[in-house]
Scaffold this active site. Structure first.
Site, PDB file in Angstrom:
ATOM      1  N   SER A 115       0.795  -1.228   0.000  1.00  0.00           N
ATOM      2  CA  SER A 115       0.000   0.000   0.000  1.00  0.00           C
ATOM      3  C   SER A 115       0.826   1.276   0.000  1.00  0.00           C
ATOM      4  O   SER A 115       1.594   1.507  -0.920  1.00  0.00           O
ATOM      5  CB  SER A 115      -0.952  -0.041   1.187  1.00  0.00           C
ATOM      6  OG  SER A 115      -1.875   0.991   1.093  1.00  0.00           O
ATOM      7  N   HIS A 116       0.735   2.055   1.058  1.00  0.00           N
ATOM      8  CA  HIS A 116       1.389   3.372   1.095  1.00  0.00           C
ATOM      9  C   HIS A 116       2.836   3.278   1.580  1.00  0.00           C
ATOM     10  O   HIS A 116       3.515   4.294   1.682  1.00  0.00           O
ATOM     11  CB  HIS A 116       0.609   4.300   2.023  1.00  0.00           C
ATOM     12  CG  HIS A 116       0.506   3.762   3.410  1.00  0.00           C
ATOM     13  ND1 HIS A 116      -0.336   2.725   3.733  1.00  0.00           N
ATOM     14  CD2 HIS A 116       1.160   4.084   4.536  1.00  0.00           C
ATOM     15  CE1 HIS A 116      -0.202   2.444   5.007  1.00  0.00           C
ATOM     16  NE2 HIS A 116       0.704   3.250   5.531  1.00  0.00           N
ATOM     17  N   ASP A 279      -2.518   6.636  -3.198  1.00  0.00           N
ATOM     18  CA  ASP A 279      -1.374   5.926  -2.616  1.00  0.00           C
ATOM     19  C   ASP A 279      -0.893   4.798  -3.535  1.00  0.00           C
ATOM     20  O   ASP A 279      -1.386   4.631  -4.652  1.00  0.00           O
ATOM     21  CB  ASP A 279      -1.711   5.391  -1.211  1.00  0.00           C
ATOM     22  CG  ASP A 279      -2.664   4.208  -1.252  1.00  0.00           C
ATOM     23  OD1 ASP A 279      -3.444   4.104  -2.213  1.00  0.00           O
ATOM     24  OD2 ASP A 279      -2.621   3.369  -0.322  1.00  0.00           O
ATOM     25  N   ASP A 281      -1.325   1.567  -3.840  1.00  0.00           N
ATOM     26  CA  ASP A 281      -2.248   0.608  -4.445  1.00  0.00           C
ATOM     27  C   ASP A 281      -3.590   1.221  -4.817  1.00  0.00           C
ATOM     28  O   ASP A 281      -4.535   0.491  -5.145  1.00  0.00           O
ATOM     29  CB  ASP A 281      -2.439  -0.603  -3.521  1.00  0.00           C
ATOM     30  CG  ASP A 281      -3.052  -0.252  -2.185  1.00  0.00           C
ATOM     31  OD1 ASP A 281      -2.867   0.898  -1.730  1.00  0.00           O
ATOM     32  OD2 ASP A 281      -3.721  -1.108  -1.583  1.00  0.00           O
ATOM     33  N   ASP A 283      -5.993   2.850  -3.186  1.00  0.00           N
ATOM     34  CA  ASP A 283      -7.221   2.885  -2.398  1.00  0.00           C
ATOM     35  C   ASP A 283      -7.358   4.154  -1.548  1.00  0.00           C
ATOM     36  O   ASP A 283      -8.431   4.446  -1.044  1.00  0.00           O
ATOM     37  CB  ASP A 283      -7.394   1.605  -1.542  1.00  0.00           C
ATOM     38  CG  ASP A 283      -6.203   1.315  -0.665  1.00  0.00           C
ATOM     39  OD1 ASP A 283      -5.222   2.086  -0.688  1.00  0.00           O
ATOM     40  OD2 ASP A 283      -6.237   0.280   0.047  1.00  0.00           O
ATOM     41  N   ARG A 284      -6.282   4.924  -1.403  1.00  0.00           N
ATOM     42  CA  ARG A 284      -6.379   6.167  -0.623  1.00  0.00           C
ATOM     43  C   ARG A 284      -6.431   7.385  -1.534  1.00  0.00           C
ATOM     44  O   ARG A 284      -5.953   7.331  -2.665  1.00  0.00           O
ATOM     45  CB  ARG A 284      -5.151   6.335   0.261  1.00  0.00           C
ATOM     46  CG  ARG A 284      -4.986   5.252   1.262  1.00  0.00           C
ATOM     47  CD  ARG A 284      -3.805   5.577   2.138  1.00  0.00           C
ATOM     48  NE  ARG A 284      -3.672   4.544   3.146  1.00  0.00           N
ATOM     49  CZ  ARG A 284      -3.062   4.704   4.297  1.00  0.00           C
ATOM     50  NH1 ARG A 284      -2.504   5.866   4.579  1.00  0.00           N
ATOM     51  NH2 ARG A 284      -2.990   3.719   5.160  1.00  0.00           N
ATOM     52  N   LYS A 378     -11.645   0.619   0.026  1.00  0.00           N
ATOM     53  CA  LYS A 378     -11.652   2.055  -0.185  1.00  0.00           C
ATOM     54  C   LYS A 378     -11.138   2.315  -1.601  1.00  0.00           C
ATOM     55  O   LYS A 378     -10.453   1.473  -2.173  1.00  0.00           O
ATOM     56  CB  LYS A 378     -10.841   2.785   0.871  1.00  0.00           C
ATOM     57  CG  LYS A 378      -9.424   2.282   1.091  1.00  0.00           C
ATOM     58  CD  LYS A 378      -8.861   2.945   2.350  1.00  0.00           C
ATOM     59  CE  LYS A 378      -7.407   2.598   2.597  1.00  0.00           C
ATOM     60  NZ  LYS A 378      -7.212   1.310   3.240  1.00  0.00           N
TER      61      LYS A 378
HETATM   62  C1  VG1 Z   1      -3.560   2.320   8.288  1.00  0.00           C
HETATM   63  C2  VG1 Z   1      -4.733   3.263   8.455  1.00  0.00           C
HETATM   64  C3  VG1 Z   1      -6.032   2.499   8.302  1.00  0.00           C
HETATM   65  C4  VG1 Z   1      -6.057   1.764   6.958  1.00  0.00           C
HETATM   66  C5  VG1 Z   1      -4.834   0.873   6.854  1.00  0.00           C
HETATM   67  C6  VG1 Z   1      -4.734   0.184   5.509  1.00  0.00           C
HETATM   68  O1  VG1 Z   1      -3.563   1.364   9.326  1.00  0.00           O
HETATM   69  O2  VG1 Z   1      -4.676   3.923   9.686  1.00  0.00           O
HETATM   70  O3  VG1 Z   1      -7.113   3.391   8.410  1.00  0.00           O
HETATM   71  O4  VG1 Z   1      -7.216   0.990   6.837  1.00  0.00           O
HETATM   72  O5  VG1 Z   1      -3.651   1.647   7.037  1.00  0.00           O
HETATM   73  O6  VG1 Z   1      -4.689   1.105   4.468  1.00  0.00           O
HETATM   74  P1  VG1 Z   1      -2.640   1.484  10.629  1.00  0.00           P
HETATM   75  O7  VG1 Z   1      -2.871   0.217  11.384  1.00  0.00           O
HETATM   76  O8  VG1 Z   1      -1.242   1.695  10.140  1.00  0.00           O
HETATM   77  O9  VG1 Z   1      -3.129   2.700  11.354  1.00  0.00           O
HETATM   78  V1  VG1 Z   1      -3.773   0.777   3.103  1.00  0.00           V
HETATM   79  O10 VG1 Z   1      -4.099   2.000   1.988  1.00  0.00           O
HETATM   80  O11 VG1 Z   1      -2.266   0.754   3.768  1.00  0.00           O
HETATM   81  O12 VG1 Z   1      -4.220  -0.719   2.678  1.00  0.00           O
HETATM   82 CO    CO Z   2      -3.476   1.592   0.156  1.00  0.00          CO
END
Ligand code: VG1
Ligand code: CO
Length: 545
Positions: A115-116, A279, A281, A283-284, A378
């Site tokens: 992801s990010h 981001d 992947d 989704d953000r 998302k």
């Molecule tokens: C973070 C965010 C959460 C989101 C998750 C996955 O998790 O706070 O809201 O759902 O990332 O997003 P954490 O446990 O680091 O707070 V993604 O775009 O990384 O799949």
């Molecule tokens: Co993501």
């Protein structure tokens, strides 16, 4: 002749515990022999009726993507999966994967993404596992996968040549059909079904300039198809739009710190009317107007207040949900519109049952994530189009829209402070210190407010009644103020401590103040109580949103 072999390993991997969304580790760790394979085998062993079923595979294009897909094909063939659908070049955003799972009746989807988190040899790699509704695997399944991986000493493998991922078409390996498709097309069709792209196009071609930053990650090809081919804008509206294995050394997390070039273009140079970023992947999303940053919690509230302007949601709202740390801005809208509003733990998997049972239509998180019942993830570009549809219908600027929103529903001043990659002992100590004083805080005064409640958030899923505990520490103050603390479940180095601050102001109150100043007493009181700056040796958080 090619045949199925069982590959034995010497020692089981003990650390394959999926976090908030998928398993994330450093690229190096994922390159350890058999590491990926054992995790995939653990996933497949938990899925009933796997033989003959359909699977979706794709990823965000980060370093290791193609090799991982090739290995997964070989493991799936050994398990007699019926059909594997793979996006061209392995490029598939998380929301597009969710859509494909649903449209193609797939049993599961495997999305290769951290992801990010940054990518590349020195970055991170990850595997997200999604179930047949298109959403992230629920905790029950990820726990089973983890448990299995801890003692697994072998996996099935079919040694064969796999098709070139750059060439669309179908082929057969043993009993498995491998279909390589365009990963963009079906997602774009879905967007055309939800939004009136002509209305958006008319507005954008007449004096309303936009820029989209794909951060060298997965959304580039999707954005090009939507904004250039369909909406008719020039290629100049795209920044960093070619997926690169190391994201061009960007940290593909769309916030004011990591998408600083985009932020500078909108907030300082004021070169565009609207800017957005997604981001790694896809989704953000981050939404910016000229001289105006939209807090993600506010974004969720604005979308909810304006569903009637979007063809896909006109008169069809059943309810809304937000994750616990997300500000209560959306609650104010839900109350006005008479919509049920749910509060869930952090992580999209907790929205799955609510969406499946039609209790909610739109949902979101403070971490730049918004989405709806169109998929079970998302969806970054969906949110960008939603914003553009509202602006096109109202013919106004982002700033005007925000001001109008606050003067109607009031404003929830809100900020998240992240202390990234700090030593885990320090993060745990701070967290435990707060947890241990919570019982004493209730009914006392804190930051000049009465503490109404102080607890560790637990959630009972309204549909399947599963209980999830330890979902974040909360100090709930009078006047709708809150302080929340969580430890991140997506980082790979040390621990990331997240603090969330919120204070609300009514619609006739002061609406144009700086959130950091409004929230200052909450921020200082927490630091006084827990010595965060001293213990972390940081005079400010890594990221302030
Ligand atoms: C973070 C965010 C959460 C989101 C998750 C996955 O998790 O706070 O809201 O759902 O990332 O997003 P954490 O446990 O680091 O707070 V993604 O775009 O990384 O799949
Ligand atoms: Co993501």
């Amino acid at each position: 002749m090619d045949k199925v072999t069982h590959i034995d390993i010497e020692k089981p991997f003990k650390d394959q515990k999926p976090g908030t969304s998928g398993l994330r580790k450093s690229t190096l760790q994922f390159q350890e022999p058999h590491y990926l394979e054992i995790f995939i085998e653990s996933v497949l062993l938990q899925i009933s009726n796997l033989e003959g079923s359909t699977l979706i595979i794709g990823g965000d294009g980060r370093y290791g993507n193609t090799k991982a897909i090739q290995k997964i094909i070989q493991i799936c063939v050994a398990h007699n999966v019926g059909k594997i659908i793979i996006s061209k070049n392995g490029i598939l955003s998380t929301p597009a994967a969710s859509n494909l799972i649903r449209k193609r009746n797939a049993l599961i989807g495997i999305i290769l993404s951290a992801s990010h988190n940054p990518g590349g040899v020195d970055g991170d790699f990850g595997v997200k596992v999604n179930i047949s509704n298109g959403g992230p695997a629920p905790e029950k399944l990820t726990n089973q996968i983890y448990k299995c991986s801890q003692s697994l000493l072998k996996y099935k493998f079919y040694d064969c040549i796999v098709p070139d991922l750059a060439i669309q078409g179908s082929s057969k390996i043993k009993d498995t059909i491998v279909e390589i498709i365009d990963g963009v097309e079906e997602y774009v069709t879905l967007m055309e079904e939800i939004f009136d792209l002509d209305q958006i196009g008319d507005y954008l071609q007449n004096d309303f300039s936009i820029v989209f930053d794909a951060m060298n990650a997965v959304t580039g090809p999707y954005a090009r198809e939507l904004f250039v081919s369909k909406i008719g804008l020039s290629e100049n509206c795209l920044m960093n739009s070619n997926p690169l294995p190391n994201f061009g050394n960007l940290h593909p997390d769309p916030n004011l710190t990591y998408a600083d070039k985009l932020a500078d273009l909108l907030l300082n140079k004021r070169s565009f009317d609207f800017g957005a970023a997604c981001d790694g992947d896809g989704d953000r999303n981050m939404i910016l107007g000229k001289n105006c940053f939209v807090n993600p919690s506010d974004s969720l509230a604005v979308l909810t207040a304006n569903t009637n302007l979007v063809p896909g949601y006109k008169n069809s709202m059943s309810g809304v949900a937000r994750s616990m740390p997300t500000s209560m801005a959306v609650d104010c809208v839900a109350k006005e519109l008479n919509l049920p509003c749910f509060e869930t733990p952090t992580g999209w998997k907790f929205f799955g049952n609510l969406l499946d049972s039609d209790k909610i239509t739109i949902c979101g998180e403070e971490s730049f994530g918004t989405g709806s019942n169109h998929v079970r993830e998302k969806d970054g570009l969906w949110a960008v189009l939603f914003w553009l549809q509202i602006l096109a219908a109202k013919k106004c600027s982002v700033k005007d829209l925000m001001n109008h929103h606050w003067s109607t529903f009031g404003r929830n001043y809100y900020s998240r402070h992240d202390y990234e990659a700090i030593p885990s002992e320090i993060a745990n100590q701070i967290y435990e210190n707060l947890e241990s004083v919570l019982p004493n805080l209730k009914n006392e005064r804190f930051a000049n407010c009465l503490v109404l409640d102080a607890d560790n958030f637990s959630y009972e899923d309204p549909i399947d009644k599963t209980i999830s505990t330890n979902q974040g520490l909360r100090i709930i103050l009078e006047n709708k103020s809150r302080i929340i603390m969580r430890l991140s479940g997506t980082g790979t180095k040390g621990s990331t401590l997240r603090l969330y601050f919120e204070k609300s102001s009514p619609s006739n109150g002061k609406l144009d103040l700086n959130p950091q100043i409004v929230l200052k007493d909450l921020i200082t009181s927490v630091d006084d109580l827990l010595n965060i700056s001293k213990l972390t040796k940081m005079d400010r958080p890594t990221v302030i949103t």
